[in-house]
Structure formats: C-alpha cells, structure tokens
Write a protein that holds these residues in place. Structure first.
Motif, PDB file in Angstrom:
ATOM      1  N   LEU A 288      34.992  62.449  35.315  1.00 16.44           N
ATOM      2  CA  LEU A 288      34.582  61.201  34.699  1.00 16.44           C
ATOM      3  C   LEU A 288      35.877  60.435  34.484  1.00 16.44           C
ATOM      4  O   LEU A 288      36.673  60.807  33.631  1.00 16.44           O
ATOM      5  N   VAL A 289      36.112  59.421  35.290  1.00 19.28           N
ATOM      6  CA  VAL A 289      37.427  58.768  35.257  1.00 19.28           C
ATOM      7  C   VAL A 289      37.313  57.325  34.797  1.00 19.28           C
ATOM      8  O   VAL A 289      36.300  56.668  35.001  1.00 19.28           O
ATOM      9  N   ARG A 290      38.391  56.841  34.169  1.00 20.36           N
ATOM     10  CA  ARG A 290      38.446  55.435  33.770  1.00 20.36           C
ATOM     11  C   ARG A 290      38.646  54.589  35.024  1.00 20.36           C
ATOM     12  O   ARG A 290      39.419  54.963  35.907  1.00 20.36           O
ATOM     13  N   ILE A 291      37.988  53.447  35.050  1.00 22.16           N
ATOM     14  CA  ILE A 291      38.164  52.515  36.158  1.00 22.16           C
ATOM     15  C   ILE A 291      39.618  52.062  36.181  1.00 22.16           C
ATOM     16  O   ILE A 291      40.204  51.795  35.129  1.00 22.16           O
ATOM     17  N   GLY A 292      40.223  52.003  37.345  1.00 23.36           N
ATOM     18  CA  GLY A 292      41.613  51.576  37.459  1.00 23.36           C
ATOM     19  C   GLY A 292      42.594  52.712  37.633  1.00 23.36           C
ATOM     20  O   GLY A 292      43.743  52.489  37.994  1.00 23.36           O
ATOM     21  N   THR A 293      42.133  53.965  37.393  1.00 22.07           N
ATOM     22  CA  THR A 293      42.993  55.132  37.608  1.00 22.07           C
ATOM     23  C   THR A 293      43.326  55.242  39.097  1.00 22.07           C
ATOM     24  O   THR A 293      42.434  55.101  39.925  1.00 22.07           O
ATOM     25  N   PRO A 294      44.577  55.487  39.463  1.00 24.15           N
ATOM     26  CA  PRO A 294      44.869  55.626  40.893  1.00 24.15           C
ATOM     27  C   PRO A 294      44.216  56.882  41.479  1.00 24.15           C
ATOM     28  O   PRO A 294      44.107  57.910  40.803  1.00 24.15           O
ATOM     29  N   LEU A 295      43.775  56.788  42.734  1.00 20.90           N
ATOM     30  CA  LEU A 295      43.093  57.911  43.371  1.00 20.90           C
ATOM     31  C   LEU A 295      43.981  59.144  43.403  1.00 20.90           C
ATOM     32  O   LEU A 295      43.494  60.272  43.333  1.00 20.90           O
ATOM     33  N   SER A 296      45.322  58.921  43.473  1.00 18.34           N
ATOM     34  CA  SER A 296      46.220  60.073  43.542  1.00 18.34           C
ATOM     35  C   SER A 296      46.100  60.937  42.287  1.00 18.34           C
ATOM     36  O   SER A 296      46.203  62.166  42.359  1.00 18.34           O
ATOM     37  N   ALA A 297      45.838  60.295  41.133  1.00 18.95           N
ATOM     38  CA  ALA A 297      45.688  61.062  39.895  1.00 18.95           C
ATOM     39  C   ALA A 297      44.454  61.959  39.957  1.00 18.95           C
ATOM     40  O   ALA A 297      44.427  63.064  39.407  1.00 18.95           O
ATOM     41  N   LEU A 298      43.408  61.479  40.659  1.00 20.54           N
ATOM     42  CA  LEU A 298      42.182  62.274  40.786  1.00 20.54           C
ATOM     43  C   LEU A 298      42.435  63.507  41.653  1.00 20.54           C
ATOM     44  O   LEU A 298      41.972  64.610  41.354  1.00 20.54           O
ATOM     45  N   ILE A 299      43.175  63.270  42.741  1.00 21.15           N
ATOM     46  CA  ILE A 299      43.440  64.386  43.650  1.00 21.15           C
ATOM     47  C   ILE A 299      44.335  65.417  42.969  1.00 21.15           C
ATOM     48  O   ILE A 299      44.129  66.620  43.106  1.00 21.15           O
ATOM     49  N   ASP A 300      45.317  64.937  42.185  1.00 21.35           N
ATOM     50  CA  ASP A 300      46.159  65.857  41.425  1.00 21.35           C
ATOM     51  C   ASP A 300      45.315  66.677  40.456  1.00 21.35           C
ATOM     52  O   ASP A 300      45.496  67.887  40.322  1.00 21.35           O
ATOM     53  N   ALA A 301      44.376  66.007  39.787  1.00 21.28           N
ATOM     54  CA  ALA A 301      43.542  66.709  38.810  1.00 21.28           C
ATOM     55  C   ALA A 301      42.680  67.764  39.485  1.00 21.28           C
ATOM     56  O   ALA A 301      42.266  68.739  38.864  1.00 21.28           O
ATOM     57  N   ALA A 302      42.384  67.561  40.770  1.00 21.49           N
ATOM     58  CA  ALA A 302      41.590  68.543  41.504  1.00 21.49           C
ATOM     59  C   ALA A 302      42.494  69.568  42.178  1.00 21.49           C
ATOM     60  O   ALA A 302      42.114  70.179  43.180  1.00 21.49           O
ATOM     61  N   GLY A 303      43.690  69.751  41.658  1.00 21.98           N
ATOM     62  CA  GLY A 303      44.560  70.813  42.155  1.00 21.98           C
ATOM     63  C   GLY A 303      45.416  70.405  43.333  1.00 21.98           C
ATOM     64  O   GLY A 303      46.074  71.240  43.933  1.00 21.98           O
ATOM     65  N   GLY A 304      45.394  69.126  43.701  1.00 23.10           N
ATOM     66  CA  GLY A 304      46.200  68.688  44.832  1.00 23.10           C
ATOM     67  C   GLY A 304      45.606  69.138  46.149  1.00 23.10           C
ATOM     68  O   GLY A 304      44.432  69.500  46.227  1.00 23.10           O
ATOM     69  N   LEU A 305      46.453  69.158  47.158  1.00 28.71           N
ATOM     70  CA  LEU A 305      45.958  69.478  48.501  1.00 28.71           C
ATOM     71  C   LEU A 305      46.151  70.944  48.818  1.00 28.71           C
ATOM     72  O   LEU A 305      47.124  71.559  48.397  1.00 28.71           O
TER      73      LEU A 305
END
Ligand code: SF4
Ligand code: SF4
Lengths: 439, 341
Positions: A288-305
């Motif tokens: 559940l993310v705030r609008i405006g958060t960069p997509l990279s922060a989401l990927i980091d939160a999901a453990g990265g690549l």
C-alpha cells in the motif's frame, strides 16, 4: 451460470508468488514527486510554491481532479515529471518530514447515511478518486450516464492479468471498506441492480464476498469467465448483462474502498495498492504505497532484484507500459510493477503472417487484426476505414496468440491514430469532442 | 535488504534510466508459446502414423519417396531464398509439411524424379514466387500434385495393390489395381468394403488410404488447437449430405455416401490441406462458406468431371476464392454508444 464474452484468451495466471501476500503499508521515502495531471496534455495548475509547508491532505494543485499531498513536509519544487503512462506532466516535489501530520481539512463529514447522491458524486471529485489501471477520474464514470437511469452497477472484482493480485488483496484485506464504498456508489447511481463480478478462477473471493454481504444489501455476487480481457469495461457488461448495454456503469473495488474512507474520515486518495512481482523480483509483495513514491522504492521494498532484468512493466503484463527505468512516480491509477527476466519477457522476432486466423478468433471486438496490419503497412486507407479498427480496445489478445509474433495490437493502435488524425483534418474540432467531460 | 549489500556498489543499477538493461517494446509483453515452427511440427506429428502404414502396405519405397519429396522442398526453398537474398525460412518447417503432403498424394509406384518435379513447381512457382509462407494463394502441395497429374497422367494414375511391396531401387512391373474412385465414377459401389476403405486396404496414393489414422491425426490437430473442426467437418458434411441425397446409378444411398467419403484423398485433404492456413479464409463465416464450396465442387467434379481425381481440383478452386470469401460479412449487432467515458 457463468457470464462470458466473445473471443478472449486463457492466460497462465502466474499469481502464486503474491496470492497470499497481504497488503503491507510502505513508508514513503524522504523525497516524493506527485504528478498533478492524469495524462500528458491535460492542463493542471499547482496551488503551492517551493518552500511551502504541507500536511497530509493539503491540496497541491488541480488538474482533471484535485491532487493532495500524501505526506507532510515541505515543497521542494514545482516541476515536470515523466509519468509511466507516457509523456510528462506538471508535478510537485515534496520533502517528507516523516511525521505524517494531517491537514485540518481531513476530518469526518458527519454521518454516512446523511450523504445525498449528489454529495457522493461530488465527493468522488473532491477526494480525487481515480479508477484502477486507467487514468480516469471515478467522477467521470459516475456521470457517464448523463441522467439516464442506471440499469446495472457492476463492480469489477476480476483480475485477469498475470502476476497481479493487488485487487484480490484489496477485496480480502479491506472487505468492509469495499462493501461500504459499493453501498455509497449504489446510493449515488440508484441502479436497478448492483453486481460484484468475480472471475471463475477465484471462488474463494466469491465465497468471501457472499458471506460478508448482509441480507439487506441490494447487491449480488456474479461469477464471470476468467478469460482475458474480462476486466475490460464492455466485456464485463457483456458478461453480466448478456449484451452490450449502454446503461451500465463499471467501477472497481479499490475506488469503492477509497470512497468509503473519504466519506468516513475525510481523507482524499493518498495511496494505491500495488503488486510488485515478476520473476526477477526477489520477494514479491503487495504494497500500500503513497502516490508519488518512486517505483525503485517499491522494488527495493520487495527485496530488490533476484536476477538480471529485461523488462520493467507498469500496469499489467498485457497492456502495461514497458519503462526504461524505475525513476517514475507511482500514479493515482497504479496497480502493479513487474520486473521480468529475459526468460519470461516476450520475444518479438516476428516472421510472416501465416493466416492462421488465431487473431481473428480471439479479438473480443471481432476485428480482423491480420488485415488491419496488412492494410496499415500497405497504406491502404480505404480498406482501413472499412476495418472497424476504431472499435479496437487495445487488449493485445491478437499479438499474444500470433504464432508469427507480429505486433498486431500495436498496428491496430497506429491504424486507429492514423484514421483519427485523418478525420481531425476533415472535420471541424467541435464535432470531435466525444471524450470531453465538463464539470 | 541484506541482498543489496551483496551487490558491489560500483555496478550500475540496471533499473536506472540509461543503463540500457531494460527493453521497451509495445504491449503485450507476454506471448503465447505457439510459433509457426511448433504448429508445423504438430502437423508433421499428426501425419507421421500414416507413413508407417504406407511402408507396411507398399514397402520402404514410400519412405524413400517421402524423403525425396521433403528433401527437394527444403532444397528448393533454401536455394530460392538464398538466390533472392531473403532471410532463410526453412526453419519454420512449412517446406517439410509441403514435402510430406506432396508425397502422400503420389502413387507408390512413381519414379523418384516425380516428387522432385512436383516440389520444384510447388515451392518455386506456387509458394516462393508469391513471396513465401503466408503469401501464396494456392496450396503448394495440391498445386504440385495437379501439375504432375496434368503433365504425367498415366504415371500419376497407376495404382498398386496394398501388400504388393515395391522395391526401393530398380525397375519393377507393377500390376495395376483399380482405385475405388474409378468405380464411383461409373456409378458403381467399389469392391472394397467400407472397413477396407477405412483401414486403407485399397488402391490409392501412398498417404491417403488409411482414413482411420488420418482421422486420428486430424483429431490430434483439433485437440492441440492447431486447426479448428469447422473446415473439415463442414467439408465432409457437405459431401456426405449431397452424396446421400443424390446417389448415382441407383446405388444404396448410405453405402454410396460411405464409399464416397472414404475413397480418394478426401479425408487427407479435409483435415490437412483444406485447412491450410494460408490458402483458406480466416473469418468463421468465410471458413464455413469455403468448406461448403469445397464439398460441393468435389461432388460436382466426381459426378461430372473428366478426372477421377477431384478433391485436389476442388480445393484449388476454392483456394483462389479464400480472400474474397473473407470479405463476406453479416450485419453486426451493436450495443448503444456510450456518452462520455
Ligand atoms: S495470428 Fe498472426 S499469423 Fe495468425 S492470422 Fe493473425 S497475424 Fe497472421
Ligand atoms: S485488434 Fe484490438 S481489440 Fe482486437 S484483439 Fe487486437 S488489441 Fe484486442
């Protein structure tokens, strides 16, 4: 009986990695960029200036709909930002102080029962609600019947895109808010019936919702096919009503939950449920993310690549946009960010059309994509005009099935744009305003 | 986020703009598995049992003929694409399918240069001169067969009795056998029983006789969703209805219909050649019209035509109408337009 529609394709759901990943709130990073317009080219103005202090819920500006600050802190700058849907729009860059102070504007508006239908519609505008997956204000959908009586209100609880489970989790984790929001939608539209359309591969959701709907609720769960693109507005109407009724309105459960929150707490739309998945993501999640958060922060939160990425997709794997980097903000219609490795991403070395007819068989609009593609590449405009390509919904089913891997959906899109451009030069602009919605 | 510590800092983030690691292509970003090559492989699988039966009936000569035909098709396609400097397409296996189908349409006793000549006509003139796969308007294998039939009518219509195994090399004196089509032509029920026709124990081209295996092959293609049942069923259905209603020479209708359905190359053609993607219509309505047309012309030629062979000509005639037939449209019921979105 299960509702269905013409054409379509069966997809491997590939949802296992996030099927039971409950929605987790993601703390916003110290710097976020909130787009003010929903799509490129629509006007938007900022209400704030660099240096202004903002709180959660402070109005930042207004485009098609008002946009609010999802964090508290300070305005760093008012700029332009490229958005994942394509193009650049005006945006406000915010420094987050991490305190999450609410604006005094955010306060309950009294009892829900007292809201009139017009106030509910109005609230969808002032709360800045946007449909899931398509950058369209909820408000526009609510007013799409322009006063005609509403035959059916359909809540699209299907999710036929591979990998994506954000809607599933919203339905399961925020059930009460969703149902309360649906009641508000129903009050605003007073439809003859209200249907929660659930796809046939999610019987657990159908069961869950049936259990939670109270006896007095004038709504029912309806199972529809799990084919793609069942989530398309007109496919859903076809599946539920049995024909393409013009007097049905399709809305989604995420907006319902947001509407309820706006009505009960006064908070505008600040967050989105986003699935971060794909075979190159280490630890797929629903956030559940705030609008405006960069997509990279989401990927980091999901453990990265977990492996080398080949494609970064915003939205579904069938209709989403392929991005060149993760430095884009989460928009108000976001629902999924997918990172695919070379092995999972589509290979698009195309060969000659073998006239197998698969594209014709799957096209939900009964078009003939192979001929559209042929006439576009040959420049046969007369034939193109007869091809009904204007009806193409851009679902991509044709490209998906093509054994020659031809970019048929892309050709249909180009053909549509070409015909539209040709028509614009012939017809005065006023005659062309079908998509305009005035306030 | 212990993971990201493992990645050396110096390495550029593949997700940053300009790293060049990410591909951008138009949606959709997932594609179905099936490719032209996989489809052609399925067709070859569906055709292969028939080859074993033909070896059983006529000896290894049929295998040698099939291999000659396939090799010629591949060679001609490869040479032509090379000569005109176009990308090679033999990898899509469509030339192999043409080769097998051409061989299946030949009598087992033909000399080895026959499939070579047929392949040259089929691949060079019918397929490649029109631009290769997907662009030809006649089925290459059928056009090759028609060409051979017209040029060498005697060689192409000398049939061998099953179990009379022919030598692979050297000359032989084949005793001519009667193709059931010849009896049908004269309004007589052939001597072969329906069971013999079904199992393939009758004179005919080397890959067309065993209707049962061909039916299984067709079923396989339908189950694998390579073809739809529409064209073969409508085609065979049309032939069945017309022959049932109008038997020639006072034959018993049911018997007459069964013999008509199981004789000649009808079953092979209905499942494997009338369904050829390139030369059949793509719209459901177009396919139905086309298949009915194939059925009617086949029966017409069988009753009134000058050749015992009629399926081949019937399909070629309908092939040339395929694009036209695609344009037939029924009026579409449309929902009301929506105002706004
Ligand atoms: S799916 Fe592809 S190969 Fe088949 S008819 Fe359509 S464009 Fe041609
Ligand atoms: S032509 Fe358009 S509507 Fe039809 S399948 Fe392709 S993308 Fe979908």
């Amino acid at each position: 009986m299960k509702g269905t529609f013409h054409g379509g394709i069966r997809l491997d759901p590939r949802k296992r990695s996030t099927l039971s990943a409950v929605l987790e709130a993601l703390d916003p990073p110290s710097l976020i960029t909130v787009p003010l317009a929903l799509r490129e080219g629509t006007p938007a103005t900022a209400d704030v200036h660099p240096g202004d202090a903002v709180n959660i819920g402070t109005r930042l500006g207004v485009g098609e709909i008002p946009v609010y600050s999802p964090v508290s802190g300070r305005v760093r700058s008012v700029t332009e930002v490229p958005i994942p849907d394509g193009g650049s729009v005006p945006a406000v860059e915010l420094e987050n102080d991490g305190l999450d102070t609410s604006d005094p504007f955010v306060r309950p508006r009294g009892s829900l029962e007292a809201l009139t239908p017009d106030e509910i519609t109005e609230l969808c505008y002032t709360a800045g609600l946007v449909l899931t997956g398509s950058p369209t204000p909820v408000y526009n959908r609510l007013r799409s019947l322009a006063g005609a009586p509403c035959e059916a209100l359909i809540i699209d609880c299907t999710e036929c895109d591979p990998f994506v489970t954000s809607r599933r989790r919203t339905l399961l984790d925020r059930t009460d808010e969703v149902l309360a929001g649906v009641r508000l939608f129903a009050k605003a539209l007073s439809p003859k019936r209200t249907v929660l359309a659930v796809s046939s591969d999610s019987y657990d959701i159908a069961e869950h919702l049936t259990k939670r709907i109270s006896r007095s609720d004038p709504m029912a769960v309806r199972v529809v096919s799990s084919k793609y693109p069942q989530g398309n507005e007109r496919r859903l109407i076809e599946a539920v009503a049995g024909y393409q009724s013009a007097d049905a309105v399709v809305l989604d459960p995420e907006s319902a939950a947001e509407l309820y929150r706006a009505a009960s707490t006064g908070a505008p739309q600040l967050t989105r449920a986003v699935t971060v998945a794909g075979d190159a993501v280490a630890n797929p999640k629903n956030l559940l993310v705030r609008i405006g958060t960069p997509l990279s922060a989401l990927i980091d939160a999901a453990g990265g690549l977990s492996r080398d990425p080949a494609m970064l997709l915003f939205g579904g794997a069938l209709t989403g946009a392929a991005l060149d980097g993760a430095d884009y903000p989460v928009t108000s219609s976001a629902r999924a960010v997918l990172v695919l490795s070379e092995a999972a991403a589509a290979h698009t070395d195309s060969s000659a059309c073998i006239r197998c007819g698969r594209c014709v068989a799957v096209c939900p609009e009964n078009l003939e994509p192979l001929y559209i593609s042929l006439w576009l590449t040959r420049g046969a405009n007369y034939e193109l005009r007869r091809s009904r390509v204007a009806q193409c919904i851009g679902c991509g089913s044709c490209s998906y099935v093509c054994p020659a891997k031809l970019p048929l959906a892309e050709h249909a899109r180009l053909a549509k744009a070409k015909l539209l451009a040709a028509r614009k030069t012939l017809v005065p602009p006023e005659a062309n305003s079908e998509s305009e919605v005035t306030e | 986020m212990a993971r990201s510590n493992l990645i050396p800092r110096a390495r550029q983030n593949p997700l940053s703009r300009g790293s060049g690691a990410l591909r951008r292509s138009p949606a959709p970003h997932l594609r179905a598995e099936a490719s032209t090559r996989s489809i052609m492989s399925d067709v070859l699988i569906a055709l292969s049992p028939m080859l074993i039966v033909s070896v059983f009936f006529y000896g290894f000569r049929t295998l040698a003929l099939t291999l000659t035909s396939v090799a010629s098709c591949i060679a001609f396609e490869w040479l032509f694409r090379r000569a005109v400097k176009k990308p090679a397409t033999v990898g899509d296996l469509s030339a192999v399918v043409t080769g097998v189908l051409l061989a299946y349409n030949l009598p087992a006793s033909v000399p080895y240069w026959i499939p070579v000549v047929g392949a040259a006509f089929a691949i060079l003139i019918v397929k490649q001169l029109y631009g290769g796969i997907g662009k030809n308007f006649l089925n290459p294998a059928l056009a090759g067969k028609a060409f051979l039939l017209v040029c060498f009518p005697d060689t192409m219509q000398t049939w061998t009795r099953p179990f009379e195994r022919l030598p692979v090399l050297g000359t032989f004196e084949a005793e001519a056998a009667a193709n059931p089509l010849e009896a049908l032509k004269n309004g007589l029920i052939p001597d072969d029983s329906a069971l013999e026709l079904l199992l393939g124990r009758h004179a005919g081209a080397l890959g067309e006789t065993c209707a049962l295996l061909l039916l299984f092959g067709g079923l396989y293609l339908i189950l694998r969703r390579v073809i739809r049942a529409r064209i073969p069923l409508v085609y065979l259905g049309t032939v069945a209805v017309v022959t049932l209603l109008f038997p020639l020479g006072g034959a018993r209708p049911l018997e007459w219909m069964t013999s008509q359905l199981l004789s000649g190359s009808l079953v092979l053609a209905a499942f494997f050649m009338a369904t050829d993607y390139t030369t059949s219509p793509v719209t459901p309505l177009g396919q139905t019209v086309y298949a009915v047309g194939c059925g009617l012309v086949t029966v017409f030629l069988r009753y009134f035509g000058g050749w015992t062979e009629s399926v081949c000509f019937a399909i070629l005639i309908m092939n040339s109408c395929a694009w036209l037939v695609d344009r037939i449209r029924l009026p579409q019921p449309r929902g009301g337009a929506r105002n706004g979105r």
